[in-house]
Design a protein around this motif. Structure first.
Motif, mmCIF file in Angstrom:
data_model
loop_
_atom_site.group_PDB
_atom_site.id
_atom_site.type_symbol
_atom_site.label_atom_id
_atom_site.label_comp_id
_atom_site.label_asym_id
_atom_site.label_seq_id
_atom_site.Cartn_x
_atom_site.Cartn_y
_atom_site.Cartn_z
ATOM 1 N N ILE A 126 24.003 31.603 89.142
ATOM 2 C CA ILE A 126 24.204 31.389 87.709
ATOM 3 C C ILE A 126 25.221 32.379 87.150
ATOM 4 O O ILE A 126 26.054 32.037 86.300
ATOM 5 N N ARG A 127 25.169 33.625 87.629
ATOM 6 C CA ARG A 127 26.121 34.628 87.160
ATOM 7 C C ARG A 127 27.549 34.279 87.572
ATOM 8 O O ARG A 127 28.494 34.516 86.835
ATOM 9 N N GLN A 128 27.686 33.713 88.766
ATOM 10 C CA GLN A 128 29.023 33.336 89.228
ATOM 11 C C GLN A 128 29.487 32.038 88.588
ATOM 12 O O GLN A 128 30.683 31.863 88.307
ATOM 13 N N SER A 129 28.558 31.113 88.376
ATOM 14 C CA SER A 129 28.902 29.791 87.849
ATOM 15 C C SER A 129 28.027 29.464 86.643
ATOM 16 O O SER A 129 27.113 28.636 86.733
ATOM 17 N N PRO A 130 28.285 30.098 85.499
ATOM 18 C CA PRO A 130 27.464 29.823 84.310
ATOM 19 C C PRO A 130 27.532 28.347 83.927
ATOM 20 O O PRO A 130 28.531 27.667 84.181
ATOM 21 N N SER A 131 26.477 27.865 83.330
ATOM 22 C CA SER A 131 26.445 26.474 82.885
ATOM 23 C C SER A 131 27.603 26.212 81.928
ATOM 24 O O SER A 131 27.741 26.889 80.909
ATOM 25 N N ALA A 132 28.446 25.242 82.265
ATOM 26 C CA ALA A 132 29.621 24.959 81.450
ATOM 27 C C ALA A 132 29.603 23.549 80.888
ATOM 28 O O ALA A 132 30.582 23.108 80.281
ATOM 29 N N HIS A 133 28.530 22.828 81.099
ATOM 30 C CA HIS A 133 28.412 21.442 80.648
ATOM 31 C C HIS A 133 27.270 21.361 79.637
ATOM 32 O O HIS A 133 26.295 22.106 79.731
ATOM 33 N N TYR A 134 27.389 20.450 78.693
ATOM 34 C CA TYR A 134 26.334 20.336 77.685
ATOM 35 C C TYR A 134 25.016 19.873 78.287
ATOM 36 O O TYR A 134 23.946 20.093 77.721
ATOM 37 N N SER A 135 25.069 19.228 79.463
ATOM 38 C CA SER A 135 23.856 18.782 80.135
ATOM 39 C C SER A 135 23.561 19.691 81.327
ATOM 40 O O SER A 135 24.429 19.929 82.173
ATOM 41 N N LEU A 136 22.323 20.170 81.422
ATOM 42 C CA LEU A 136 21.932 21.001 82.558
ATOM 43 C C LEU A 136 21.835 20.198 83.848
ATOM 44 O O LEU A 136 21.630 20.770 84.915
ATOM 45 N N ARG A 137 21.987 18.905 83.757
ATOM 46 C CA ARG A 137 21.966 18.061 84.941
ATOM 47 C C ARG A 137 23.021 18.488 85.967
ATOM 48 O O ARG A 137 22.875 18.297 87.157
ATOM 49 N N TRP A 138 24.132 19.099 85.504
ATOM 50 C CA TRP A 138 25.226 19.486 86.399
ATOM 51 C C TRP A 138 25.164 20.949 86.829
ATOM 52 O O TRP A 138 26.081 21.426 87.506
ATOM 53 N N LEU A 139 24.124 21.660 86.471
ATOM 54 C CA LEU A 139 24.056 23.090 86.770
ATOM 55 C C LEU A 139 24.151 23.367 88.267
ATOM 56 O O LEU A 139 24.806 24.323 88.689
ATOM 57 N N GLY A 140 23.509 22.554 89.085
ATOM 58 C CA GLY A 140 23.460 22.819 90.522
ATOM 59 C C GLY A 140 24.612 22.253 91.320
ATOM 60 O O GLY A 140 24.583 22.295 92.565
ATOM 61 N N LYS A 141 25.642 21.756 90.653
ATOM 62 C CA LYS A 141 26.739 21.081 91.355
ATOM 63 C C LYS A 141 27.372 21.948 92.434
ATOM 64 O O LYS A 141 27.701 21.471 93.525
#
Length: 262
Positions: free
Chosen positions: A80-95
């Motif tokens: 998460i620190r390296q790849s903060p959530s950048a999309h309005y939907s958390l569905r893409w957090l684990g991409k």
């Protein structure tokens, strides 16, 4: 402070590892008799990070089971620190979780773990993909005989194709079944795993090498049905057309194919 400036300051605070509010943000807030500003901000900061970890635990349940709470949270927090959530939907957090694992851990650790991440993410992609218009046995039966030789196909949009070199499916299945988690092991022979959604249910199965080669030719090399029969002759000889029809029937029943219109 303008609204946009306040929003950006609050976002920076949430993303800050040390949870330190800047002076302007501090001054824009009002505490209460039972909750001061610092405590209120800390609650938001902890809740935000807890929600991100919850999303990754749900998307990568087998890895969570594999590593346990503490090790999973350490790995997920680093991601998460390296790849903060950048999309309005958390569905893409684990991409990017699979790629992060491959770079973050040594190869001996990362290879089986990253394959599991790819497998679990494939189920997410399959579940969320558009439905498409898969062929059915009835629609195939309605084709005129002259249409069959040049008939071509494309995959439904939910179809995911994975090369598995470890027993990732067995590990994933044990989590879903609630059975003892087996040890990770490399497969003697890598196999192909298909994952797709059909009628609102995610399905999966492994393919033998001959079937995998045939399906790859059909979907990725543009084989027509006639070419499927021809290319199967090397392995199946005079029985190649029968084998091609058997495979095609199975793929259609599984809901894997759409007709490719030229």
């Amino acid at each position: 402070m303008r609204l946009k400036e306040w929003q950006l300051a609050f976002e920076a605070f949430l993303l800050d590892e040390t949870a330190t509010a800047n002076l302007n943000l501090d001054e824009s807030l009002i505490g209460g008799p039972t909750l001061d500003i610092a405590t209120g901000l800390a609650i938001y900061h902890n809740a935000y990070n807890a929600r991100l970890l919850e999303v990754l635990r749900n998307d990568f349940e087998a890895i969570w089971q594999w590593l346990g709470d503490e090790e999973f949270d350490l790995l997920a927090t680093a991601y998460i620190r390296q790849s903060p959530s950048a999309h309005y939907s958390l569905r893409w957090l684990g991409k990017g979780f699979e790629g992060f694992i491959r770079k973050y851990l040594v190869p001996e650790q990362s290879a089986p773990l990253a394959e599991m991440a790819a497998l679990e993410w494939a189920f997410t992609l399959a579940f969320d993909a558009p439905a498409g218009d898969p062929l059915t046995i009835e629609s195939m039966a309605a084709l005129a005989p002259e249409e069959w030789p040049e008939l071509q196909f494309k995959p439904i949009r939910s179809l995911q194709w994975l090369d598995c070199r470890f027993n990732s499916l067995a590990l994933w299945r044990s989590v879903k079944d609630g059975t003892d988690f087996p040890a990770s092991a490399a497969l003697d022979t890598p196999n192909i795993c298909l994952i797709w959604r059909h009628e609102l249910i995610c399905n999966y199965r492994s393919l033998e090498s001959a079937e995998a080669a045939a399906l790859n030719g059909l979907l990725n090399e543009g084989w027509s049905f006639a070419e499927l029969c021809t290319n199967s002759t090397v392995t199946y000889g005079k029985d190649a057309p029968l084998q091609a029809v058997t495979w095609l029937k199975q793929w259609v029943q599984d809901g894997l194919l759409e007709r490719l219109q030229r």
